[in-house]
Scaffold this motif. Sequence first.
Motif, PDB file in Angstrom:
ATOM      1  N   THR A   1       0.817  -1.210   0.000  1.00  0.00           N
ATOM      2  CA  THR A   1       0.000   0.000   0.000  1.00  0.00           C
ATOM      3  C   THR A   1       0.853   1.263   0.000  1.00  0.00           C
ATOM      4  O   THR A   1       0.328   2.352  -0.191  1.00  0.00           O
ATOM      5  N   SER A   2       2.140   1.128   0.219  1.00  0.00           N
ATOM      6  CA  SER A   2       3.042   2.282   0.222  1.00  0.00           C
ATOM      7  C   SER A   2       3.225   2.807  -1.191  1.00  0.00           C
ATOM      8  O   SER A   2       3.317   2.038  -2.143  1.00  0.00           O
ATOM      9  N   GLY A   3       3.284   4.118  -1.311  1.00  0.00           N
ATOM     10  CA  GLY A   3       3.571   4.713  -2.603  1.00  0.00           C
ATOM     11  C   GLY A   3       5.027   4.472  -2.984  1.00  0.00           C
ATOM     12  O   GLY A   3       5.894   4.376  -2.120  1.00  0.00           O
ATOM     13  N   VAL A   4       5.289   4.348  -4.281  1.00  0.00           N
ATOM     14  CA  VAL A   4       6.639   4.111  -4.768  1.00  0.00           C
ATOM     15  C   VAL A   4       7.135   5.360  -5.486  1.00  0.00           C
ATOM     16  O   VAL A   4       6.443   5.897  -6.356  1.00  0.00           O
ATOM     17  N   THR A   5       8.319   5.806  -5.112  1.00  0.00           N
ATOM     18  CA  THR A   5       8.993   6.902  -5.792  1.00  0.00           C
ATOM     19  C   THR A   5      10.339   6.379  -6.247  1.00  0.00           C
ATOM     20  O   THR A   5      11.024   5.683  -5.496  1.00  0.00           O
ATOM     21  N   ILE A   6      10.717   6.710  -7.483  1.00  0.00           N
ATOM     22  CA  ILE A   6      11.942   6.169  -8.055  1.00  0.00           C
ATOM     23  C   ILE A   6      12.924   7.307  -8.324  1.00  0.00           C
ATOM     24  O   ILE A   6      12.540   8.372  -8.817  1.00  0.00           O
ATOM     25  N   TYR A   7      14.177   7.056  -7.994  1.00  0.00           N
ATOM     26  CA  TYR A   7      15.257   8.024  -8.176  1.00  0.00           C
ATOM     27  C   TYR A   7      16.346   7.409  -9.039  1.00  0.00           C
ATOM     28  O   TYR A   7      16.497   6.191  -9.095  1.00  0.00           O
ATOM     29  N   GLN A   8      17.130   8.266  -9.661  1.00  0.00           N
ATOM     30  CA  GLN A   8      18.322   7.843 -10.381  1.00  0.00           C
ATOM     31  C   GLN A   8      19.525   8.422  -9.646  1.00  0.00           C
ATOM     32  O   GLN A   8      19.610   9.630  -9.453  1.00  0.00           O
TER      33      GLN A   8
ATOM     34  N   LEU B   1      17.120   0.685  -1.649  1.00  0.00           N
ATOM     35  CA  LEU B   1      15.883   1.200  -1.083  1.00  0.00           C
ATOM     36  C   LEU B   1      16.223   2.229  -0.021  1.00  0.00           C
ATOM     37  O   LEU B   1      17.075   1.983   0.837  1.00  0.00           O
ATOM     38  N   ALA B   2      15.568   3.369  -0.097  1.00  0.00           N
ATOM     39  CA  ALA B   2      15.638   4.358   0.977  1.00  0.00           C
ATOM     40  C   ALA B   2      14.312   4.245   1.720  1.00  0.00           C
ATOM     41  O   ALA B   2      13.270   4.623   1.192  1.00  0.00           O
ATOM     42  N   TRP B   3      14.354   3.671   2.920  1.00  0.00           N
ATOM     43  CA  TRP B   3      13.125   3.355   3.644  1.00  0.00           C
ATOM     44  C   TRP B   3      12.642   4.556   4.445  1.00  0.00           C
ATOM     45  O   TRP B   3      13.400   5.188   5.180  1.00  0.00           O
ATOM     46  N   LEU B   4      11.377   4.831   4.325  1.00  0.00           N
ATOM     47  CA  LEU B   4      10.662   5.775   5.169  1.00  0.00           C
ATOM     48  C   LEU B   4       9.305   5.144   5.454  1.00  0.00           C
ATOM     49  O   LEU B   4       8.798   4.375   4.628  1.00  0.00           O
ATOM     50  N   PRO B   5       8.698   5.461   6.590  1.00  0.00           N
ATOM     51  CA  PRO B   5       7.398   4.854   6.893  1.00  0.00           C
ATOM     52  C   PRO B   5       6.381   5.156   5.798  1.00  0.00           C
ATOM     53  O   PRO B   5       6.222   6.310   5.385  1.00  0.00           O
ATOM     54  N   ASN B   6       5.740   4.127   5.289  1.00  0.00           N
ATOM     55  CA  ASN B   6       4.692   4.246   4.276  1.00  0.00           C
ATOM     56  C   ASN B   6       5.167   4.875   2.966  1.00  0.00           C
ATOM     57  O   ASN B   6       4.353   5.366   2.187  1.00  0.00           O
ATOM     58  N   GLU B   7       6.474   4.892   2.748  1.00  0.00           N
ATOM     59  CA  GLU B   7       7.034   5.441   1.512  1.00  0.00           C
ATOM     60  C   GLU B   7       8.162   4.529   1.055  1.00  0.00           C
ATOM     61  O   GLU B   7       9.114   4.318   1.789  1.00  0.00           O
ATOM     62  N   ALA B   8       8.050   4.031  -0.172  1.00  0.00           N
ATOM     63  CA  ALA B   8       9.116   3.210  -0.733  1.00  0.00           C
ATOM     64  C   ALA B   8       9.864   4.044  -1.767  1.00  0.00           C
ATOM     65  O   ALA B   8       9.294   4.432  -2.783  1.00  0.00           O
ATOM     66  N   HIS B   9      11.122   4.346  -1.481  1.00  0.00           N
ATOM     67  CA  HIS B   9      11.960   5.128  -2.384  1.00  0.00           C
ATOM     68  C   HIS B   9      13.024   4.202  -2.959  1.00  0.00           C
ATOM     69  O   HIS B   9      13.945   3.792  -2.259  1.00  0.00           O
ATOM     70  N   VAL B  10      12.878   3.877  -4.246  1.00  0.00           N
ATOM     71  CA  VAL B  10      13.817   2.988  -4.919  1.00  0.00           C
ATOM     72  C   VAL B  10      14.808   3.850  -5.690  1.00  0.00           C
ATOM     73  O   VAL B  10      14.413   4.736  -6.453  1.00  0.00           O
ATOM     74  N   VAL B  11      16.097   3.589  -5.481  1.00  0.00           N
ATOM     75  CA  VAL B  11      17.160   4.334  -6.150  1.00  0.00           C
ATOM     76  C   VAL B  11      17.831   3.400  -7.155  1.00  0.00           C
ATOM     77  O   VAL B  11      18.308   2.323  -6.781  1.00  0.00           O
TER      78      VAL B  11
END
Length: 134
Positions: free
Chosen positions: A62-69, A80-90
């Motif tokens: 259910t976490s939103g996914v944000t992608i970085y380069q 993965l940069a983990w934050l609560p309820n936020e998935a940040h994939v690098v």
Amino acid sequence: MLAYLQQHEAELWRWFSSHKTREEKAETVRLELLKTGYRLDREANGELYDLADAVAKKMGLTSGVTIYQSENAVGLNASLAWLPNEAHVVLHGPVQETLSQDELAALLAHELAHHELYSIDAGVYLLMEQVLSA
């Protein structure tokens, strides 16, 4: 390992699990994302986000996914940069250009699985990794 750290490193465990420390860590994560890479825009990278959303849905996330380069990456990788309820994939290196759709889906699933693991029981496994890394 988790029980051992909670029992035998109780003071260190309390410090890492304190609300203040966790808030500071979240701010550090956000700052590092901005300093070391750039966020891939959802509109300009629609296929990548569609794939990430499909993978997340298949995993029941259910976490939103944000992608970085990553800007200074050598080789191919992701993190993965983990934050609560936020998935940040690098993404590190030319991942999108090198991997097939199936390989990219597997890579995203792997990183999103880290997010799920770190989210279990209010983040105890993330805390365990942070204590061990420190």
